[in-house]
Design a protein around this motif. Structure first.
Motif, PDB file in Angstrom:
ATOM      1  N   GLY A 143       0.805  -1.210   0.000  1.00 45.48           N
ATOM      2  CA  GLY A 143       0.000   0.000   0.000  1.00 45.48           C
ATOM      3  C   GLY A 143       0.844   1.268   0.000  1.00 45.48           C
ATOM      4  O   GLY A 143       2.055   1.245   0.226  1.00 45.48           O
ATOM      5  N   PRO A 144       0.217   2.405  -0.208  1.00 45.62           N
ATOM      6  CA  PRO A 144       0.956   3.674  -0.312  1.00 45.62           C
ATOM      7  C   PRO A 144       1.665   4.079   0.973  1.00 45.62           C
ATOM      8  O   PRO A 144       2.722   4.701   0.922  1.00 45.62           O
ATOM      9  N   VAL A 145       1.097   3.755   2.150  1.00 43.89           N
ATOM     10  CA  VAL A 145       1.712   4.185   3.407  1.00 43.89           C
ATOM     11  C   VAL A 145       3.039   3.476   3.628  1.00 43.89           C
ATOM     12  O   VAL A 145       4.082   4.107   3.874  1.00 43.89           O
ATOM     13  N   GLN A 146       3.040   2.143   3.553  1.00 51.41           N
ATOM     14  CA  GLN A 146       4.290   1.411   3.758  1.00 51.41           C
ATOM     15  C   GLN A 146       5.286   1.657   2.624  1.00 51.41           C
ATOM     16  O   GLN A 146       6.516   1.671   2.847  1.00 51.41           O
ATOM     17  N   THR A 147       4.808   1.852   1.416  1.00 55.59           N
ATOM     18  CA  THR A 147       5.709   2.160   0.303  1.00 55.59           C
ATOM     19  C   THR A 147       6.433   3.473   0.552  1.00 55.59           C
ATOM     20  O   THR A 147       7.662   3.583   0.362  1.00 55.59           O
ATOM     21  N   ALA A 148       5.681   4.497   0.995  1.00 54.91           N
ATOM     22  CA  ALA A 148       6.303   5.781   1.304  1.00 54.91           C
ATOM     23  C   ALA A 148       7.250   5.655   2.496  1.00 54.91           C
ATOM     24  O   ALA A 148       8.327   6.267   2.516  1.00 54.91           O
ATOM     25  N   PHE A 149       6.876   4.847   3.478  1.00 56.84           N
ATOM     26  CA  PHE A 149       7.723   4.639   4.660  1.00 56.84           C
ATOM     27  C   PHE A 149       9.066   4.024   4.262  1.00 56.84           C
ATOM     28  O   PHE A 149      10.123   4.443   4.726  1.00 56.84           O
ATOM     29  N   ARG A 150       9.022   3.020   3.380  1.00 55.67           N
ATOM     30  CA  ARG A 150      10.266   2.385   2.939  1.00 55.67           C
ATOM     31  C   ARG A 150      11.121   3.343   2.107  1.00 55.67           C
ATOM     32  O   ARG A 150      12.350   3.341   2.201  1.00 55.67           O
ATOM     33  N   THR A 151      10.446   4.171   1.311  1.00 58.90           N
ATOM     34  CA  THR A 151      11.183   5.120   0.476  1.00 58.90           C
ATOM     35  C   THR A 151      11.894   6.172   1.320  1.00 58.90           C
ATOM     36  O   THR A 151      13.069   6.497   1.086  1.00 58.90           O
ATOM     37  N   VAL A 152      11.207   6.679   2.336  1.00 57.88           N
ATOM     38  CA  VAL A 152      11.787   7.736   3.169  1.00 57.88           C
ATOM     39  C   VAL A 152      12.977   7.223   3.973  1.00 57.88           C
ATOM     40  O   VAL A 152      14.019   7.893   4.073  1.00 57.88           O
ATOM     41  N   PHE A 153      12.847   6.038   4.545  1.00 59.36           N
ATOM     42  CA  PHE A 153      13.896   5.527   5.442  1.00 59.36           C
ATOM     43  C   PHE A 153      14.854   4.553   4.754  1.00 59.36           C
ATOM     44  O   PHE A 153      15.766   4.032   5.397  1.00 59.36           O
ATOM     45  N   GLY A 154      14.670   4.287   3.490  1.00 60.13           N
ATOM     46  CA  GLY A 154      15.596   3.452   2.750  1.00 60.13           C
ATOM     47  C   GLY A 154      15.500   1.972   3.037  1.00 60.13           C
ATOM     48  O   GLY A 154      16.444   1.222   2.767  1.00 60.13           O
ATOM     49  N   PHE A 155      14.357   1.499   3.566  1.00 55.52           N
ATOM     50  CA  PHE A 155      14.186   0.069   3.808  1.00 55.52           C
ATOM     51  C   PHE A 155      13.905  -0.652   2.494  1.00 55.52           C
ATOM     52  O   PHE A 155      13.288  -0.094   1.579  1.00 55.52           O
ATOM     53  N   THR A 156      14.337  -1.893   2.425  1.00 54.20           N
ATOM     54  CA  THR A 156      14.144  -2.664   1.191  1.00 54.20           C
ATOM     55  C   THR A 156      13.176  -3.832   1.339  1.00 54.20           C
ATOM     56  O   THR A 156      12.638  -4.332   0.353  1.00 54.20           O
ATOM     57  N   SER A 157      12.959  -4.306   2.572  1.00 55.87           N
ATOM     58  CA  SER A 157      12.049  -5.440   2.771  1.00 55.87           C
ATOM     59  C   SER A 157      11.339  -5.282   4.108  1.00 55.87           C
ATOM     60  O   SER A 157      11.709  -4.435   4.930  1.00 55.87           O
ATOM     61  N   ALA A 158      10.343  -6.149   4.322  1.00 58.05           N
ATOM     62  CA  ALA A 158       9.561  -6.080   5.563  1.00 58.05           C
ATOM     63  C   ALA A 158      10.381  -6.463   6.774  1.00 58.05           C
ATOM     64  O   ALA A 158      10.045  -6.095   7.902  1.00 58.05           O
ATOM     65  N   ARG A 159      11.473  -7.193   6.583  1.00 61.91           N
ATOM     66  CA  ARG A 159      12.317  -7.585   7.714  1.00 61.91           C
ATOM     67  C   ARG A 159      13.139  -6.421   8.270  1.00 61.91           C
ATOM     68  O   ARG A 159      13.670  -6.510   9.370  1.00 61.91           O
ATOM     69  N   ASP A 160      13.230  -5.332   7.513  1.00 56.37           N
ATOM     70  CA  ASP A 160      14.064  -4.198   7.938  1.00 56.37           C
ATOM     71  C   ASP A 160      13.357  -3.268   8.926  1.00 56.37           C
ATOM     72  O   ASP A 160      14.010  -2.390   9.506  1.00 56.37           O
TER      73      ASP A 160
END
Length: 575
Positions: A143-160
């Motif tokens: 979804g858009p919320v987690q996608t934006a969250f990963r983009t902002v903090f540089g995470f690549t997977s759900a384990r991060d």
């Protein structure tokens, strides 16, 4: 002139008629106790309304195969745990949010208070399954919320990183609380509006702070209303199937559905349904206990308007923010997502069967509204003209269908309807050599019957309220002048009940448009309503194509919600 003299009633005739009026009225009152036709009519309606509940208990005590040990060891522990935790969590959140916001809006003046008073009831127009689908699309991994969250903090997977899982028991509590708190808000608001200003002022004069007045005076006085609103919330939690299935919560309703359709075990589903009916009974007892035995009423016919206390500056904007948050989470965020998807995927939504589902929903809702309103009028008027020891409890019991979850209702209706179809088919085969097939089960008739049983209480309460406003003297006068009960109903009561009948039909219409569990289980093959249309595409993870149908359901549901708020907000005695 001589003809006028002969036909005009004399003063003596008029006096004799008035003198006999009392005797006519006494005879009319005596006939109210013994009206066999009206009593038989009410008893017949009650038998139809209670048929699903009776069927469930018969199936539960005499299943074809005994899977009770399996249910007790494997299914019930998880189902009972999830159901109880979901009810407790949703009940606590709705109680807190609904009561707190109702107190702020009723007693204080702050920026945007009048607008927020209306906005706070709007989430009630959103079915629980629709908001569940919307929040999963918004907060899921893709979804858009987690996608934006990963983009902002540089995470690549759900384990991060850690992110709350919306497909969980906690997510279900959040989703249901977001749309069900208006039940508590409306009942608490109505109670606070009705309370005596003098009692609140006496508490303040005795040194109570505003919060102390709330806890010591206002909240105990509002306890019966808040208990009623909380009971409605818990009934909706028990009835839900679309949201809990999508969010992965194994409640009793979801277990009944899977046991019946996925495991093809009707007896096991009936045994689970009987446990759910025990839940409903316990809920009724709990609600009665929470109401308490005290009765509160005004001791004067003079009423003063509630004087608002001003909250200014930062505290005022904070109060506005607190009251805005439930509306934002319960309506604004999911509706904006739905509206955006409906516009972007308009072509796909129209091509996916939207028009056919809309036509089916409108037809079913209109038929159900007409039948439920007609039966409610029959029951309400029967109680008025035949108020005996059979009719009174029968009319009360006829409204119990609202407390029966749609899944249980469908299970309890399908068996007797199928038995009737089989009997007719066997008779026609033996007599004429013709097979009639299924006549009632899996038909529009079954759906309308289920909707009528479930929502009869909604129309009955509205029509009984309308009948109470009509003076009994009109009945007595009509009967004294020779009118039968049916003639008095058609010529006297029905014209005066037009607003109540319209309101009752509207409420049933909207509830029928949103109903999902009973529709899923009783609909004919290849027959979709807006609710099942949304459910089917959400199950295929193609919710965007059903967003147009979801928006249509929400818009239709806004009308009675706003009318209900208007009645509550303007319901202070003396206004």
């Amino acid at each position: 002139m001589s003809w006028l003299t002969r036909t005009r009633p004399s003063l003596q005739d008029a006096m004799r008629s008035l003198a006999g009026l009392g005797q006519h009225v006494r005879r009319w009152r005596a006939r109210r106790r013994a009206s066999p036709l009206w009593t038989a009519t009410v008893a017949t309606i009650l038998a139809i309304m209670l048929m699903p509940i009776a069927t469930i208990f018969v199936l539960a005590v005499s299943p074809h195969e005994n899977i009770w040990p399996h249910l007790v060891s494997s299914v019930l522990p998880v189902s009972l745990r999830d159901t109880i935790l979901l009810m407790v969590g949703t009940g606590f959140l709705t109680l807190t949010v609904g009561t707190g916001t109702a107190w702020l809006v009723t007693m204080y003046r702050f920026p945007g208070r009048a607008l927020l008073d209306r906005l706070l009831v709007i989430p009630l127009a959103v079915p629980t399954y629709i908001i569940a689908y919307a929040y999963v699309e918004l907060l899921d991994f893709a979804g858009p919320v987690q996608t934006a969250f990963r983009t902002v903090f540089g995470f690549t997977s759900a384990r991060d990183y850690w992110f709350p899982d919306i497909r969980s028991l906690g997510g279900a509590i959040f989703v249901m609380s977001a749309v069900l708190y208006p039940y508590v808000y409306l009942t608490a608001r109505a109670s606070f509006v009705q309370q005596s200003v003098c009692a609140l002022e006496v508490a303040r004069t005795l040194g109570r702070s505003p919060m102390g007045t709330f806890w010591a005076v206002a909240l105990p006085l509002a306890r019966p209303a808040i208990a009623a609103g909380s009971a409605l919330v818990l009934m909706e939690v028990l009835n839900d199937i679309g949201a809990v299935q999508y969010l992965g919560v194994q409640t009793l309703t979801a277990s009944i559905y899977s046991t019946w359709l996925q495991r093809s075990n009707l007896g096991g589903a009936a045994q689970l349904a009987s446990i759910m009916l025990l839940f409903i009974f316990a809920l009724f007892l709990l609600e009665r206990f929470a109401r308490g035995g005290a009765q509160v009423h005004h001791t004067t016919g003079r009423y003063r308007s509630i004087s608002f206390q001003d909250i200014e500056g930062v505290r005022g904007y904070l109060a506005a923010a607190v009251c805005s948050l439930p509306f934002v989470l319960g309506f604004a965020v999911p509706f904006l997502l739905l509206a955006r998807n409906a516009v972007v995927f308009l072509g796909e939504g129209l091509a996916a069967g939207f028009l056919g589902a809309t036509a089916n929903s409108l037809m079913l809702a209109a038929l159900s509204a007409i039948v439920a309103s007609a039966l409610a009028l029959t029951l309400g008027y029967a109680r008025r003209v035949a108020n005996n020891n059979i009719v009174r409890p029968a009319v009360r019991a006829a409204g119990l269908g609202y407390a029966v979850p749609g899944t249980v209702l469908a299970l309890g209706l399908l068996i007797p309807l199928a038995a009737f179809d089989n009997w007719v088919d066997a008779f026609m085969r033996s007599s004429l050599g013709v097979s009639t097939g299924l006549l009632l089960s899996g038909s529009i008739f079954a759906l309308v019957l289920a909707y009528t049983i479930r929502f009869l209480a909604v129309s009955l309460g509205t029509i009984e309220a309308g009948l109470e406003r009509i003076s009994p003297n009109l009945d007595a006068a009509a009967r004294a002048l020779g009118s039968s009960p049916m003639s008095a109903l058609m010529r006297v009561h029905l014209p005066m009940l037009t607003p109540a009948l319209g309101t009752a039909a509207l409420l049933v219409f909207v509830d029928a448009m949103k109903e999902l569990p009973a529709t899923l289980l009783l609909r004919p093959f290849n027959f979709d309503t807006l609710a099942t249309h949304v459910y089917s595409f959400a199950a295929l993870e193609q919710f965007e194509e059903a967003s147009l149908s979801a928006v249509a359901i929400v818009i239709v549901g806004l009308v009675p919600v706003l009318l209900l708020h208007r009645a509550v907000a303007g319901g202070r005695p003396g206004t």
